[in-house]
Design a protein around this motif. Structure first.
Motif, short mmCIF file in Angstrom:
data_model
loop_
_atom_site.label_atom_id
_atom_site.label_comp_id
_atom_site.label_asym_id
_atom_site.label_seq_id
_atom_site.Cartn_x
_atom_site.Cartn_y
_atom_site.Cartn_z
N ARG A 124 0.83 -1.21 0.00
CA ARG A 124 0.00 0.00 0.00
C ARG A 124 0.85 1.25 0.00
NH1 ARG A 124 -3.17 -2.19 4.39
NH2 ARG A 124 -4.55 -3.71 3.44
N SER A 125 1.92 1.24 0.81
CA SER A 125 2.78 2.44 0.87
C SER A 125 3.50 2.64 -0.45
CB SER A 125 3.77 2.34 2.03
OG SER A 125 4.80 1.43 1.71
N LEU A 126 3.87 1.56 -1.12
CA LEU A 126 4.52 1.70 -2.42
C LEU A 126 3.55 2.29 -3.44
CD1 LEU A 126 6.67 -1.54 -2.74
CD2 LEU A 126 7.49 0.79 -2.52
N HIS A 127 2.31 1.81 -3.43
CA HIS A 127 1.31 2.38 -4.34
C HIS A 127 1.14 3.87 -4.10
CE1 HIS A 127 -0.85 -1.71 -5.20
NE2 HIS A 127 0.20 -1.54 -5.94
N LYS A 128 1.08 4.23 -2.81
CA LYS A 128 0.90 5.65 -2.48
C LYS A 128 2.10 6.46 -2.96
CE LYS A 128 -1.34 8.78 0.18
NZ LYS A 128 -0.39 9.84 -0.04
N GLU A 129 3.30 5.90 -2.82
CA GLU A 129 4.50 6.61 -3.29
C GLU A 129 4.46 6.81 -4.78
OE1 GLU A 129 8.02 4.71 -0.83
OE2 GLU A 129 8.55 6.54 -1.92
N ASP B 262 2.17 9.72 -5.44
CA ASP B 262 2.78 11.00 -5.11
C ASP B 262 3.84 11.38 -6.13
OD1 ASP B 262 2.76 10.39 -1.51
OD2 ASP B 262 1.23 11.14 -2.90
N LEU B 263 4.68 10.41 -6.50
CA LEU B 263 5.74 10.71 -7.46
C LEU B 263 5.16 11.07 -8.83
CD1 LEU B 263 8.31 7.98 -6.45
CD2 LEU B 263 8.59 10.43 -6.26
N SER B 264 4.04 10.42 -9.21
CA SER B 264 3.41 10.79 -10.47
C SER B 264 2.90 12.22 -10.42
CB SER B 264 2.24 9.87 -10.79
OG SER B 264 2.60 8.55 -10.71
N ASP B 265 2.32 12.61 -9.28
CA ASP B 265 1.86 13.99 -9.14
C ASP B 265 3.02 14.96 -9.30
OD1 ASP B 265 -0.66 13.40 -6.57
OD2 ASP B 265 -0.78 13.45 -8.76
N ARG B 266 4.11 14.69 -8.60
CA ARG B 266 5.26 15.60 -8.67
C ARG B 266 5.84 15.64 -10.08
NH1 ARG B 266 9.31 14.41 -3.84
NH2 ARG B 266 10.42 16.14 -4.79
N ARG C 227 -2.90 14.46 -16.29
CA ARG C 227 -1.54 14.14 -16.71
C ARG C 227 -0.86 13.25 -15.66
NH1 ARG C 227 1.29 18.86 -19.15
NH2 ARG C 227 0.10 19.82 -17.48
N SER C 228 -1.16 13.58 -14.38
CA SER C 228 -0.58 12.76 -13.32
C SER C 228 -1.07 11.32 -13.42
CB SER C 228 -0.96 13.38 -11.96
OG SER C 228 -1.00 12.39 -10.99
N ARG C 229 -2.35 11.17 -13.77
CA ARG C 229 -2.89 9.82 -13.88
C ARG C 229 -2.25 9.09 -15.06
NH1 ARG C 229 -7.25 7.61 -16.13
NH2 ARG C 229 -8.10 5.80 -15.07
N MET D 203 11.64 6.38 -10.23
CA MET D 203 10.80 7.57 -10.30
C MET D 203 11.35 8.66 -9.37
SD MET D 203 6.99 5.90 -10.50
CE MET D 203 6.03 7.34 -10.90
N LYS D 204 11.86 8.25 -8.20
CA LYS D 204 12.46 9.23 -7.29
C LYS D 204 13.67 9.89 -7.94
CE LYS D 204 11.33 7.46 -2.71
NZ LYS D 204 11.80 6.56 -1.66
N THR D 205 14.50 9.07 -8.60
CA THR D 205 15.68 9.61 -9.27
C THR D 205 15.28 10.63 -10.34
OG1 THR D 205 16.69 7.44 -8.98
CG2 THR D 205 17.79 8.98 -10.46
#
Lengths: 88, 178
Positions: A53-58, A61-65, B45-47, B168-170
């Motif tokens: 669940r936390s990975l999905h949430k991450e 969030d990362l997609s939003d950013r 776009r985020s989706r 994605m973080k990178t």
């Protein structure tokens, strides 16, 4: 470890399940530090659910950013050319 | 476990690289047709970025795993009804449909050859309640698996998800660098 093994043997032994669960335990950030395998199967499953669940949430969030950043990026900036060079 | 069976699991960097390439390509094609940046479009776009990420990771794993097949199947069906990803549809269609049907057929025949009465005749309450049921809902394609396959699949799924999040973080860090 191939999942085909379960089709070959007539019965899954407890050892195989324990081995699999301990492998899963190694992946979980919460339970990794415990040296022993004392974490019960239900605890491992519970931690697995929480971790997924936390990975999905991450990812959300990362997609939003990323969508925010992509909308503001300038096409000629050095970052854009780095990203483009990754594709080649 | 021979290296030829699961090469990407033996090499996590390889998995990340393959995912990164596909994901960045998808991002580029999402980003290029420049429309005016409305605030509503941000959400859409985020989706799309999120779907592109899951699509890229599932494509790297391909038809080797049930979860990746389920993800690709879901995205393909969703895109068919919503008309997204028109360009990629043909490419995904041929490969995924042939692999999915082949694998599905093989899995069914294995089950018939070696029936396990203990697992299939008796009602196993843990499958439908408790933590195991929650995990089944979280891992794509794992609804009807037996417990062993569920845990095996969850292990691989978590591996790939963690790699996806790292890449994605990178990318976010790269884009936010001044």
């Amino acid at each position: 470890m191939s999942s085909r093994r379960s089709g070959g043997t007539p019965r899954i032994t407890d050892e195989q399940i324990i081995e699999l669960i301990s492998k899963l335990q190694q992946l979980l950030p919460e339970l990794r530090n415990r040296r022993s395998n004392k974490a019960s199967a239900s605890k491992v499953l519970q931690e697995t659910c929480n971790y997924v669940r936390s990975l999905h949430k991450e990812v959300d969030d990362l997609s939003d950013r990323l969508s925010q950043l992509l909308s503001t990026i300038d096409d000629n900036s050095p970052q854009a050319s780095i990203i483009r060079s990754l594709i080649d | 476990m021979s290296p030829s069976q699961q090469p990407t699991e033996k090499n996590p960097t390889n998995l990340k690289n393959q995912f990164a390439r596909r994901f960045v390509r998808a991002l580029n094609s999402l980003h290029n047709p420049k429309k005016s940046a409305h605030d509503n479009q941000m959400h859409r776009r985020s989706r799309r970025i999120k779907i592109a990420a899951y699509n890229a990771m599932a494509s790297v794993v391909g038809s080797r795993r049930t979860w990746s097949r389920a993800v690709l199947w879901k995205i393909r069906n969703r895109s068919r009804t919503q008309g997204l990803f028109r360009n990629n549809r043909k490419r995904v269609d041929h490969q995924i449909v042939t692999n999915y049907h082949h694998r599905h057929h093989v899995k069914l025949s294995i089950k018939r050859r070696n029936p396990n009465p203990k697992r299939e005749v008796y009602f196993d309450p843990s499958r439908y309640s408790g933590q195991e049921a929650k995990l089944r809902k979280l891992v794509p394609g794992a609804e009807n698996m037996d417990s062993w396959c569920l845990v095996d699949e969850a292990t691989d799924y978590i591996n790939c998800l963690a790699a996806q999040v790292e890449v994605m973080k990178t990318l976010v860090d790269l884009y936010t660098a001044t």
